[in-house]
Scaffold this active site. Sequence first.
Site, PDB file in Angstrom:
ATOM      1  N   HIS A 178       0.837  -1.200   0.000  1.00 50.94           N
ATOM      2  CA  HIS A 178       0.000   0.000   0.000  1.00 50.94           C
ATOM      3  C   HIS A 178       0.864   1.239   0.000  1.00 50.94           C
ATOM      4  O   HIS A 178       2.038   1.211   0.387  1.00 50.94           O
ATOM      5  CB  HIS A 178      -0.920   0.024   1.227  1.00 50.94           C
ATOM      6  N   LYS A 229      -0.870   4.878   4.204  1.00 50.71           N
ATOM      7  CA  LYS A 229      -1.672   3.932   4.999  1.00 50.71           C
ATOM      8  C   LYS A 229      -0.905   3.568   6.259  1.00 50.71           C
ATOM      9  O   LYS A 229       0.174   2.996   6.202  1.00 50.71           O
ATOM     10  CB  LYS A 229      -1.995   2.675   4.183  1.00 50.71           C
TER      11      LYS A 229
END
Length: 211
Positions: A123, A127
Amino acid sequence: MRLALFGADGKVGRALAPVLERAGHEVRGIEIGDAVDVAGLDAAVDFTTPEAAPANVRAALEQGVSCVVGTTGWDPAPLGALAAERGLRLFVAPNFSVGAVLMMRFARDAAAYFPRAEIVELHNEAKKDAPSGTAKATAELIGEGTVVHSVRLPGLVAHQEVIFGGEGQLLTIRHDTTGRESFGPGVLLALEKLGSLPPGLTLGLDALLVP
Ligand code: NAP
């Protein structure tokens, strides 16, 4: 359908509104501070915050409007009971990406035939939580002891690989999210099926896909 969209100015809301409109829905965006006046609409969609979603959903149900919710991090069970009492639907899915839900389903199926699997979830660096909710849910479907590796780097969006290892063979199942439009087809599917769901709470997009 005539829809309310709670969180229309958010990152998901901004990507979702044009997808809903292109599919023929009429969208009334509702942001923080706006009156929650949704009576007479066909459904409400919520992509806001875990603090805001329960009040939005309660207000919609009290005005006789069924809801489709993507906001994560809150417990929808009490409002599911309110929806059931009123003969309305509350559909909540932590992941509206059809591809990601299929990736999890295929991984669950493959787990019956391979002795070992590991998950690599990748990600964007923004995040903060790791492993991702999707990776944890996939690991649970595969079985106890499934190792998850988390990568956080600029340039990534949201990606997951499930690698199965067996004697003389590997199977890799991979899903890549490249934009928030990816949630559109899942939300459209939920809206299409909403009226045929049983009153009360239905959880997860998997429940709406062909068995
Ligand atoms: P975001 O960019 O922060 O957007 C949230 C929006 O909701 C903001 O515009 C915010 O306004 C607004 N808002 C806050 N309180 C509100 C209220 N009471 N009424 C109406 N609007 C309100 O977040 P996001 O990335 O779009 O994500 C939204 C939610 O969806 C998060 O919970 C996220 O985890 C979840 N999500 C779910 C999926 C899925 O597939 N299920 C996918 C992606 C994200 P302000 O900016 O003015 O506070």
